[in-house]
Design a protein around this motif. Structure first.
Motif, PDB file in Angstrom:
ATOM      1  N   HIS A 102       0.842  -1.053   0.055  1.00 15.21           N
ATOM      2  CA  HIS A 102      -0.025   0.140  -0.099  1.00 15.21           C
ATOM      3  C   HIS A 102       0.993   1.178   0.144  1.00 15.21           C
ATOM      4  O   HIS A 102       0.493   2.277  -0.369  1.00 15.21           O
ATOM      5  CB  HIS A 102      -1.078   0.067   1.167  1.00 15.21           C
ATOM      6  N   ILE A 103       2.190   1.069   0.402  1.00 18.50           N
ATOM      7  CA  ILE A 103       3.069   2.128   0.414  1.00 18.50           C
ATOM      8  C   ILE A 103       4.247   1.716  -0.031  1.00 18.50           C
ATOM      9  O   ILE A 103       4.750   0.403  -0.171  1.00 18.50           O
ATOM     10  CB  ILE A 103       3.227   2.835   1.819  1.00 18.50           C
ATOM     11  N   SER A 104       5.196   2.605  -0.313  1.00 20.52           N
ATOM     12  CA  SER A 104       6.676   2.182  -1.330  1.00 20.52           C
ATOM     13  C   SER A 104       7.810   2.332  -0.166  1.00 20.52           C
ATOM     14  O   SER A 104       8.953   2.500  -0.688  1.00 20.52           O
ATOM     15  CB  SER A 104       6.733   2.568  -2.442  1.00 20.52           C
ATOM     16  N   VAL A 105       7.204   2.553   1.129  1.00 20.36           N
ATOM     17  CA  VAL A 105       8.494   3.071   2.069  1.00 20.36           C
ATOM     18  C   VAL A 105       9.425   1.707   1.983  1.00 20.36           C
ATOM     19  O   VAL A 105       8.963   0.625   1.874  1.00 20.36           O
ATOM     20  CB  VAL A 105       8.013   3.342   3.424  1.00 20.36           C
ATOM     21  N   PRO A 106      10.723   2.057   2.235  1.00 19.34           N
ATOM     22  CA  PRO A 106      11.726   1.041   2.128  1.00 19.34           C
ATOM     23  C   PRO A 106      11.263   0.060   3.681  1.00 19.34           C
ATOM     24  O   PRO A 106      10.869   0.531   4.617  1.00 19.34           O
ATOM     25  CB  PRO A 106      12.857   1.637   2.434  1.00 19.34           C
ATOM     26  N   HIS A 107      11.843  -1.351   3.431  1.00 21.53           N
ATOM     27  CA  HIS A 107      11.698  -1.995   4.590  1.00 21.53           C
ATOM     28  C   HIS A 107      12.659  -2.104   5.623  1.00 21.53           C
ATOM     29  O   HIS A 107      13.726  -1.361   5.310  1.00 21.53           O
ATOM     30  CB  HIS A 107      11.544  -3.622   3.902  1.00 21.53           C
ATOM     31  N   LEU A 108      12.458  -2.396   6.713  1.00 20.31           N
ATOM     32  CA  LEU A 108      13.686  -2.532   8.017  1.00 20.31           C
ATOM     33  C   LEU A 108      14.236  -3.570   8.047  1.00 20.31           C
ATOM     34  O   LEU A 108      13.629  -4.690   7.988  1.00 20.31           O
ATOM     35  CB  LEU A 108      12.750  -2.006   9.109  1.00 20.31           C
ATOM     36  N   TRP A 119      28.639  -8.380  16.246  1.00 24.13           N
ATOM     37  CA  TRP A 119      28.387  -8.120  14.914  1.00 24.13           C
ATOM     38  C   TRP A 119      26.990  -7.504  15.049  1.00 24.13           C
ATOM     39  O   TRP A 119      25.883  -7.907  15.610  1.00 24.13           O
ATOM     40  CB  TRP A 119      28.535  -9.290  14.045  1.00 24.13           C
ATOM     41  N   PHE A 120      26.824  -6.323  14.012  1.00 22.72           N
ATOM     42  CA  PHE A 120      25.572  -5.680  13.875  1.00 22.72           C
ATOM     43  C   PHE A 120      25.422  -5.218  12.329  1.00 22.72           C
ATOM     44  O   PHE A 120      26.058  -4.620  11.862  1.00 22.72           O
ATOM     45  CB  PHE A 120      25.331  -4.722  15.076  1.00 22.72           C
ATOM     46  N   TYR A 121      23.930  -5.276  12.018  1.00 17.51           N
ATOM     47  CA  TYR A 121      23.473  -4.855  10.779  1.00 17.51           C
ATOM     48  C   TYR A 121      22.215  -3.974  10.923  1.00 17.51           C
ATOM     49  O   TYR A 121      21.276  -4.687  11.498  1.00 17.51           O
ATOM     50  CB  TYR A 121      23.518  -5.951   9.800  1.00 17.51           C
ATOM     51  N   ILE A 122      22.090  -2.812  10.290  1.00 21.19           N
ATOM     52  CA  ILE A 122      20.690  -2.210  10.322  1.00 21.19           C
ATOM     53  C   ILE A 122      20.776  -1.425   9.159  1.00 21.19           C
ATOM     54  O   ILE A 122      21.634  -0.739   8.441  1.00 21.19           O
ATOM     55  CB  ILE A 122      21.045  -0.947  11.439  1.00 21.19           C
ATOM     56  N   ASP A 123      19.749  -1.654   8.162  1.00 20.37           N
ATOM     57  CA  ASP A 123      19.412  -1.037   6.824  1.00 20.37           C
ATOM     58  C   ASP A 123      17.912  -0.716   6.768  1.00 20.37           C
ATOM     59  O   ASP A 123      17.304  -1.400   7.473  1.00 20.37           O
ATOM     60  CB  ASP A 123      20.194  -1.864   6.059  1.00 20.37           C
ATOM     61  N   PHE A 124      17.904  -0.194   5.596  1.00 23.82           N
ATOM     62  CA  PHE A 124      16.580   0.135   5.189  1.00 23.82           C
ATOM     63  C   PHE A 124      16.621  -0.759   3.664  1.00 23.82           C
ATOM     64  O   PHE A 124      17.447  -0.116   2.895  1.00 23.82           O
ATOM     65  CB  PHE A 124      16.151   1.279   4.741  1.00 23.82           C
ATOM     66  N   ASN A 125      15.817  -1.714   3.330  1.00 21.84           N
ATOM     67  CA  ASN A 125      15.778  -2.319   2.243  1.00 21.84           C
ATOM     68  C   ASN A 125      15.059  -1.532   0.837  1.00 21.84           C
ATOM     69  O   ASN A 125      13.805  -1.340   1.075  1.00 21.84           O
ATOM     70  CB  ASN A 125      15.310  -3.992   2.217  1.00 21.84           C
ATOM     71  N   PRO A 126      15.643  -1.236  -0.142  1.00 25.30           N
ATOM     72  CA  PRO A 126      14.820  -0.631  -1.175  1.00 25.30           C
ATOM     73  C   PRO A 126      14.025  -1.322  -1.751  1.00 25.30           C
ATOM     74  O   PRO A 126      13.944  -2.610  -2.012  1.00 25.30           O
ATOM     75  CB  PRO A 126      16.186  -0.081  -2.158  1.00 25.30           C
ATOM     76  N   ARG A 127      13.125  -0.660  -2.432  1.00 23.55           N
ATOM     77  CA  ARG A 127      11.831  -1.256  -3.282  1.00 23.55           C
ATOM     78  C   ARG A 127      11.737  -0.750  -4.720  1.00 23.55           C
ATOM     79  O   ARG A 127      10.978  -0.988  -5.375  1.00 23.55           O
ATOM     80  CB  ARG A 127      10.407  -0.932  -2.621  1.00 23.55           C
ATOM     81  N   SER A 128      12.831  -0.196  -5.028  1.00 25.53           N
ATOM     82  CA  SER A 128      13.043   0.348  -6.496  1.00 25.53           C
ATOM     83  C   SER A 128      14.414   0.252  -6.836  1.00 25.53           C
ATOM     84  O   SER A 128      15.310   0.085  -5.717  1.00 25.53           O
ATOM     85  CB  SER A 128      12.335   1.625  -6.647  1.00 25.53           C
ATOM     86  N   ASP A 129      14.887   0.619  -8.147  1.00 29.34           N
ATOM     87  CA  ASP A 129      16.237   0.722  -8.555  1.00 29.34           C
ATOM     88  C   ASP A 129      16.620   2.045  -8.267  1.00 29.34           C
ATOM     89  O   ASP A 129      16.326   2.922  -8.984  1.00 29.34           O
ATOM     90  CB  ASP A 129      16.169   0.259  -9.906  1.00 29.34           C
ATOM     91  N   LEU A 130      17.726   2.176  -7.072  1.00 30.41           N
ATOM     92  CA  LEU A 130      17.985   3.568  -6.743  1.00 30.41           C
ATOM     93  C   LEU A 130      18.924   3.962  -7.811  1.00 30.41           C
ATOM     94  O   LEU A 130      19.244   5.471  -7.436  1.00 30.41           O
ATOM     95  CB  LEU A 130      18.679   3.273  -5.209  1.00 30.41           C
ATOM     96  N   MET A 131      19.550   3.489  -8.786  1.00 32.24           N
ATOM     97  CA  MET A 131      20.171   4.075  -9.774  1.00 32.24           C
ATOM     98  C   MET A 131      19.083   5.036 -10.738  1.00 32.24           C
ATOM     99  O   MET A 131      19.677   5.982 -11.367  1.00 32.24           O
ATOM    100  CB  MET A 131      21.185   3.197 -10.655  1.00 32.24           C
ATOM    101  N   VAL A 132      18.017   4.376 -10.722  1.00 30.71           N
ATOM    102  CA  VAL A 132      16.954   5.195 -11.313  1.00 30.71           C
ATOM    103  C   VAL A 132      16.112   6.231 -10.602  1.00 30.71           C
ATOM    104  O   VAL A 132      15.591   7.458 -10.874  1.00 30.71           O
ATOM    105  CB  VAL A 132      16.258   4.210 -12.233  1.00 30.71           C
ATOM    106  N   ASP A 133      15.600   5.813  -9.403  1.00 29.75           N
ATOM    107  CA  ASP A 133      14.843   6.144  -8.452  1.00 29.75           C
ATOM    108  C   ASP A 133      15.501   7.065  -7.567  1.00 29.75           C
ATOM    109  O   ASP A 133      15.738   6.915  -6.508  1.00 29.75           O
ATOM    110  CB  ASP A 133      14.080   5.043  -7.822  1.00 29.75           C
ATOM    111  N   THR A 134      16.036   8.193  -8.237  1.00 25.04           N
ATOM    112  CA  THR A 134      16.887   9.107  -7.435  1.00 25.04           C
ATOM    113  C   THR A 134      16.208   9.854  -6.344  1.00 25.04           C
ATOM    114  O   THR A 134      16.648  10.433  -5.338  1.00 25.04           O
ATOM    115  CB  THR A 134      17.961   9.964  -8.084  1.00 25.04           C
ATOM    116  N   GLU A 135      14.965   9.962  -6.468  1.00 28.75           N
ATOM    117  CA  GLU A 135      14.213  10.670  -5.533  1.00 28.75           C
ATOM    118  C   GLU A 135      13.846  10.033  -4.360  1.00 28.75           C
ATOM    119  O   GLU A 135      14.192  10.554  -3.199  1.00 28.75           O
ATOM    120  CB  GLU A 135      12.524  10.750  -6.311  1.00 28.75           C
ATOM    121  N   ALA A 136      13.855   8.604  -4.392  1.00 28.93           N
ATOM    122  CA  ALA A 136      13.797   7.783  -3.130  1.00 28.93           C
ATOM    123  C   ALA A 136      15.116   7.791  -2.589  1.00 28.93           C
ATOM    124  O   ALA A 136      15.176   7.823  -1.272  1.00 28.93           O
ATOM    125  CB  ALA A 136      13.388   6.260  -3.576  1.00 28.93           C
TER     126      ALA A 136
END
Length: 270
Positions: A102-108, A119-136
């Motif tokens: 329903h929304i295109s906010v990145p996943h957690l 060891w630790f990892y924290i990131d936002f998983n993209p839902r689009s091609d960020l080489m193209v979707d520069t707005e996101a």
């Protein structure tokens, strides 16, 4: 500090048995704090397919683990889990939240544990091609760039670089992914991890609240792509070898399916 290029199993084998119980307890408590925030924002129901994974173990008290999967009207699949053998030094914990289409906010994505090194990892998983979707890219990841560079300059943190090509592909360019070699418990570092995680979760929750609705005609494609990403990440994780070592291939396959929702019973959100 030089980056870490060894695999999880290699680090574990080289260090040998090292009690990481104290660090495990602290990290697990942080995941519980994060879950409180997420559960306050989303309507969540535990999927019945994970109920008998509430507590599983080998022939003794350890190795052991717990995996709970949830979904809801706005949440496609959320996992809160741990697996490992704290007295021997290996643990792995997850809070991974995959939103509905329903929304295109990145996943957690949050995962951390002991190797026995922290060891630790924290990131936002993209839902689009960020080489193209520069707005996101500019909106969601741009504001995190300075913080990422500061962490990379921290001589007490060793960037963790996976040998697996897919794992490196799955990380954003501002992903927090570090180890602290030679340290099984460092309260200052654990406080730093907690602050980083809470700050990023708060930011993510704000994005969710402010998100625009995705048009209906785009949702089916977005949901399909999300499922493919989630399944690939779970199945291609090289650390799955540790699950096989502790519980065997059959149980590990079941746990991996639970991570991506392969046995889910509740329907996916529209």
């Amino acid at each position: 500090m030089r980056e870490t290029l060894k695999g999880v199993q290699d680090i574990f084998d080289e260090r040998g048995p090292t009690d990481a119980t104290e660090t495990f307890a602290r990290l697990w408590s942080i995941t519980q704090e994060i879950m409180v925030k997420i559960e306050a924002r989303f309507e969540l129901t535990r999927d019945p397919s994970t109920e008998n994974l509430e507590s599983y173990r080998g022939e003794a008290e350890y190795p052991a683990g717990r995996l709970a999967g949830y979904s809801g009207p706005e949440m496609d699949w959320l996992v809160h889990s741990w697996i490992g053998n704290p007295p021997l030094g290996f643990t792995n914990m997850h809070v991974t939240a995959w939103l509905g289409p329903h929304i295109s906010v990145p996943h957690l994505g949050i995962a951390w544990g002991t190797l026995p090194d922290l060891w630790f990892y924290i990131d936002f998983n993209p839902r689009s091609d960020l080489m193209v979707d520069t707005e996101a890219l500019d909106r969601y990841w741009g504001p995190l760039n300075e913080e990422f560079l500061e962490l990379r300059a921290d001589e007490g943190l060793a960037p963790f670089t996976s040998k697996a090509l897919y794992v490196r592909q799955a990380l954003s360019e501002v992903a927090i992914c570090f180890t602290t070699p030679g340290r099984t418990h460092d309260e200052a570092r654990l406080n730093q991890v907690s602050e980083l995680a809470h700050r990023r979760v708060d930011r993510w929750l704000q994005w969710v609240d402010e998100a625009e609705t995705v048009p209906l005609e785009r949702r089916e494609r977005l949901a399909a792509d999300d499922l493919t990403r989630r399944r690939n990440i779970a199945e291609r994780d090289p650390a799955n070898v540790m699950g096989e070592r502790f519980f065997g291939p059959e149980m590990t396959d079941r746990l991996v399916r639970a991570l991506w929702g392969g046995d889910r019973i509740l329907p996916r959100p529209n």
